[in-house]
Design a protein around this motif. Sequence first.
Motif, PDB file in Angstrom:
ATOM      1  N   ILE A   1     -26.724 -34.093   0.877  1.00  0.00           N
ATOM      2  CA  ILE A   1     -26.983 -35.037  -0.205  1.00  0.00           C
ATOM      3  C   ILE A   1     -26.171 -36.291   0.071  1.00  0.00           C
ATOM      4  N   TYR A   2     -26.850 -37.416   0.087  1.00  0.00           N
ATOM      5  CA  TYR A   2     -26.210 -38.696   0.413  1.00  0.00           C
ATOM      6  C   TYR A   2     -25.520 -39.248  -0.828  1.00  0.00           C
ATOM      7  N   TYR A   3     -24.213 -39.563  -0.688  1.00  0.00           N
ATOM      8  CA  TYR A   3     -23.417 -40.047  -1.809  1.00  0.00           C
ATOM      9  C   TYR A   3     -22.962 -41.493  -1.645  1.00  0.00           C
ATOM     10  N   GLY A   4     -23.371 -42.176  -0.604  1.00  0.00           N
ATOM     11  CA  GLY A   4     -23.029 -43.583  -0.476  1.00  0.00           C
ATOM     12  C   GLY A   4     -22.067 -43.858   0.652  1.00  0.00           C
ATOM     13  N   ILE A   5     -21.487 -45.072   0.648  1.00  0.00           N
ATOM     14  CA  ILE A   5     -20.627 -45.528   1.737  1.00  0.00           C
ATOM     15  C   ILE A   5     -19.298 -46.020   1.187  1.00  0.00           C
ATOM     16  N   THR A   6     -18.287 -45.996   2.041  1.00  0.00           N
ATOM     17  CA  THR A   6     -16.981 -46.589   1.752  1.00  0.00           C
ATOM     18  C   THR A   6     -16.519 -47.351   2.983  1.00  0.00           C
ATOM     19  N   THR A   7     -15.509 -48.170   2.797  1.00  0.00           N
ATOM     20  CA  THR A   7     -14.975 -48.950   3.910  1.00  0.00           C
ATOM     21  C   THR A   7     -13.537 -48.605   4.247  1.00  0.00           C
ATOM     22  N   ASP A   8     -12.963 -47.640   3.548  1.00  0.00           N
ATOM     23  CA  ASP A   8     -11.563 -47.276   3.821  1.00  0.00           C
ATOM     24  C   ASP A   8     -11.435 -45.841   4.305  1.00  0.00           C
ATOM     25  N   PHE A   9     -12.546 -45.284   4.828  1.00  0.00           N
ATOM     26  CA  PHE A   9     -12.541 -43.930   5.408  1.00  0.00           C
ATOM     27  C   PHE A   9     -12.180 -42.855   4.397  1.00  0.00           C
ATOM     28  N   ARG A  10     -12.422 -43.119   3.110  1.00  0.00           N
ATOM     29  CA  ARG A  10     -12.013 -42.159   2.086  1.00  0.00           C
ATOM     30  C   ARG A  10     -13.114 -42.009   1.043  1.00  0.00           C
ATOM     31  N   TYR A  11     -13.273 -40.760   0.571  1.00  0.00           N
ATOM     32  CA  TYR A  11     -14.238 -40.480  -0.483  1.00  0.00           C
ATOM     33  C   TYR A  11     -13.723 -39.320  -1.316  1.00  0.00           C
ATOM     34  N   ASP A  12     -13.739 -39.485  -2.651  1.00  0.00           N
ATOM     35  CA  ASP A  12     -13.289 -38.452  -3.573  1.00  0.00           C
ATOM     36  C   ASP A  12     -14.498 -37.762  -4.185  1.00  0.00           C
ATOM     37  N   HIS A  13     -14.444 -36.445  -4.230  1.00  0.00           N
ATOM     38  CA  HIS A  13     -15.581 -35.671  -4.739  1.00  0.00           C
ATOM     39  C   HIS A  13     -15.069 -34.544  -5.616  1.00  0.00           C
ATOM     40  N   ASN A  14     -15.823 -34.251  -6.690  1.00  0.00           N
ATOM     41  CA  ASN A  14     -15.491 -33.156  -7.602  1.00  0.00           C
ATOM     42  C   ASN A  14     -16.417 -31.973  -7.359  1.00  0.00           C
ATOM     43  N   PHE A  15     -15.817 -30.818  -7.150  1.00  0.00           N
ATOM     44  CA  PHE A  15     -16.563 -29.561  -7.135  1.00  0.00           C
ATOM     45  C   PHE A  15     -16.221 -28.822  -8.418  1.00  0.00           C
TER      46      PHE A  15
ATOM     47  N   THR B   1      -9.395 -24.846   4.208  1.00  0.00           N
ATOM     48  CA  THR B   1     -10.703 -24.232   3.969  1.00  0.00           C
ATOM     49  C   THR B   1     -11.014 -24.112   2.483  1.00  0.00           C
ATOM     50  N   PHE B   2     -10.039 -23.744   1.670  1.00  0.00           N
ATOM     51  CA  PHE B   2     -10.260 -23.499   0.251  1.00  0.00           C
ATOM     52  C   PHE B   2      -9.809 -24.711  -0.560  1.00  0.00           C
ATOM     53  N   VAL B   3     -10.644 -25.086  -1.534  1.00  0.00           N
ATOM     54  CA  VAL B   3     -10.343 -26.231  -2.399  1.00  0.00           C
ATOM     55  C   VAL B   3     -10.457 -25.789  -3.842  1.00  0.00           C
ATOM     56  N   SER B   4      -9.747 -26.495  -4.714  1.00  0.00           N
ATOM     57  CA  SER B   4      -9.712 -26.153  -6.129  1.00  0.00           C
ATOM     58  C   SER B   4     -10.792 -26.915  -6.885  1.00  0.00           C
ATOM     59  N   VAL B   5     -11.334 -26.264  -7.918  1.00  0.00           N
ATOM     60  CA  VAL B   5     -12.332 -26.913  -8.771  1.00  0.00           C
ATOM     61  C   VAL B   5     -11.671 -27.636  -9.943  1.00  0.00           C
ATOM     62  N   ALA B   6     -10.351 -27.591 -10.026  1.00  0.00           N
ATOM     63  CA  ALA B   6      -9.660 -28.179 -11.163  1.00  0.00           C
ATOM     64  C   ALA B   6      -9.314 -29.651 -10.957  1.00  0.00           C
ATOM     65  N   GLU B   7      -9.452 -30.181  -9.764  1.00  0.00           N
ATOM     66  CA  GLU B   7      -9.102 -31.577  -9.501  1.00  0.00           C
ATOM     67  C   GLU B   7      -9.964 -32.123  -8.381  1.00  0.00           C
ATOM     68  N   PRO B   8     -10.076 -33.465  -8.289  1.00  0.00           N
ATOM     69  CA  PRO B   8     -10.920 -34.060  -7.247  1.00  0.00           C
ATOM     70  C   PRO B   8     -10.391 -33.751  -5.850  1.00  0.00           C
ATOM     71  N   LEU B   9     -11.328 -33.668  -4.922  1.00  0.00           N
ATOM     72  CA  LEU B   9     -10.995 -33.438  -3.517  1.00  0.00           C
ATOM     73  C   LEU B   9     -11.042 -34.776  -2.794  1.00  0.00           C
ATOM     74  N   GLN B  10      -9.947 -35.149  -2.172  1.00  0.00           N
ATOM     75  CA  GLN B  10      -9.860 -36.411  -1.434  1.00  0.00           C
ATOM     76  C   GLN B  10     -10.183 -36.149   0.033  1.00  0.00           C
ATOM     77  N   ASN B  11     -11.262 -36.766   0.497  1.00  0.00           N
ATOM     78  CA  ASN B  11     -11.707 -36.629   1.877  1.00  0.00           C
ATOM     79  C   ASN B  11     -11.328 -37.899   2.628  1.00  0.00           C
ATOM     80  N   ILE B  12     -10.525 -37.745   3.666  1.00  0.00           N
ATOM     81  CA  ILE B  12     -10.028 -38.883   4.435  1.00  0.00           C
ATOM     82  C   ILE B  12     -10.350 -38.641   5.900  1.00  0.00           C
ATOM     83  N   ILE B  13     -10.936 -39.642   6.538  1.00  0.00           N
ATOM     84  CA  ILE B  13     -11.217 -39.559   7.974  1.00  0.00           C
ATOM     85  C   ILE B  13      -9.989 -40.043   8.729  1.00  0.00           C
TER      86      ILE B  13
END
Length: 505
Positions: free
Chosen positions: A177-191, A140-152
């Motif tokens: 907010i739409y951030y685009g597409i990937t093909t490896d079920f993964r997206y990295d996002h910074n909060f 539930t909780f994520v850090s703002v100090a590093e990117p968050l890796q989202n994997i399906i």
Amino acid sequence: MAFRISVVLILLGLCSDVFSYHLNMSCDSPTVLGATINCTTSVIDDSDNLASGNFRYTWITDFLHVGKRVIETGPTDTWNITYDMSLNNAGTFVVRVEVCELIMLGIICSSVGSMGNILIVTDTLNGKIVTTQSKTERDTFVSVAEPLQNIISLKSADRDFISGAPTVLSYWFVDCIYYGITTDFRYDHNFTKPNESHYIEALVMADFTPIPPPTTQAPSTTTTTTTTTTIKPTSLRLPNNTAPVNSTTPQRIKRDAAATPEPTGTRNNTSKIKMWQNGTLVPYNVSFPYICNNTNVAMDDKKRYGYFHKSVKTKAPISGINISGTNWLRYGELLDLNVKCSGSDQMSHCVLFKPGIYNVTGNETCRNYEPLNVCDFPIKRFLMVEEKNTIVIIIKNDVSIKVSSVTVTVYKVKPQAQLSVIVVPVAFSLVAVVTIVFGVAYYLQNRSRIIVEVADFDFGQQYTDMEYKTFKERLRDSIVNAFTRDPSTSEAPNWPPGHKYGSMT
């Protein structure tokens, strides 16, 4: 003949008394319609081990055009059930298996038991979004100090099913907010801002439409032209405060929104979805099924969709640990340290005392942690060991854990007499000795100069000039003597014999 039947029945009874079995059955449900469900049944003996011997498995299900399956094998069997999308609809189904043991050279099959399981077949892909930071899964909780890796993470049966699709794309959204597409079920996002809530959504589209082959125009007498119908990949436009999709991964695609293949649907001018364009949020009027509370349902026999979502809350990790206080203590003195740090709330801490010099590994833990409302707390304790001690301080919150240490030295001072206890008596003794010496010397030097005269009074003799006179008479005689006495006379007065003093020596 009757005797043989009796012997067989007796043997069956003995076998049923000696061996006691039970069945374990598992199926990888739920799965998407069209995928293969794997159901496995195992025969377990009374020691909770796989049974030995041969068994007959009879499988049945209520799926259309699946029928049943009968096989003779060992103590474990797996039935791979594939459901035709054109013949079945999504729903809940039942699969059953009956097992019997083959005995007497396979002539007789003694019943072991039967078991069933419910299979859930869905229209959409099954799985979840797994969020990780530094190889640690965040729930539930994520850090703002590093990117968050989202994997399906898809169910294995669903992943195997869509692996045969020519096109598999993942559309990513954060807070609509739409951030685009990937093909490896993964997206990295910074909060970047702590203490905020965000909603992550992902739409997976598996398109089973065959890719059209390249078309070649008929040759002419003048020119020859070859045209290939492909989608030209371009760069994905992302906002300045968002980490771009990692372009170093060969399996990942970045596309511009204008060139992105849209899922089944139409453009919607009332869509809540937005996108970043040149650093500004603008409406993105495309209808995505399920996204941003959209009630549209994707209906396409050639495509399979998967909708995944997750809510996260951002927090600041523990940082800026400052330990103040004295780390050199006299034996019996109280240790008094103060620790301060910064970070988001829900913090807790613990303190470990290690004898000697201890090297921190970062993996230290405590059984009990004390909660902290503010990261400002003291450490007080008597250290009765006369040596070096290491104080290990562990502070954690929901997104980080920090381990710090400080070395404290305890020393013991030998008791010594005060200087005044020695100096004062010695000084006064010297003064007394000097005084006595000077007194004795002074007496020896000056005793010859002292002459003591002793008066010798004879009160028994009578003198005529010592008759009694009154005061007036004596005064008169003194005045007469003063005027009649010769001033040139230098003779000493004639004292009576009784008025002379003798020598003391």
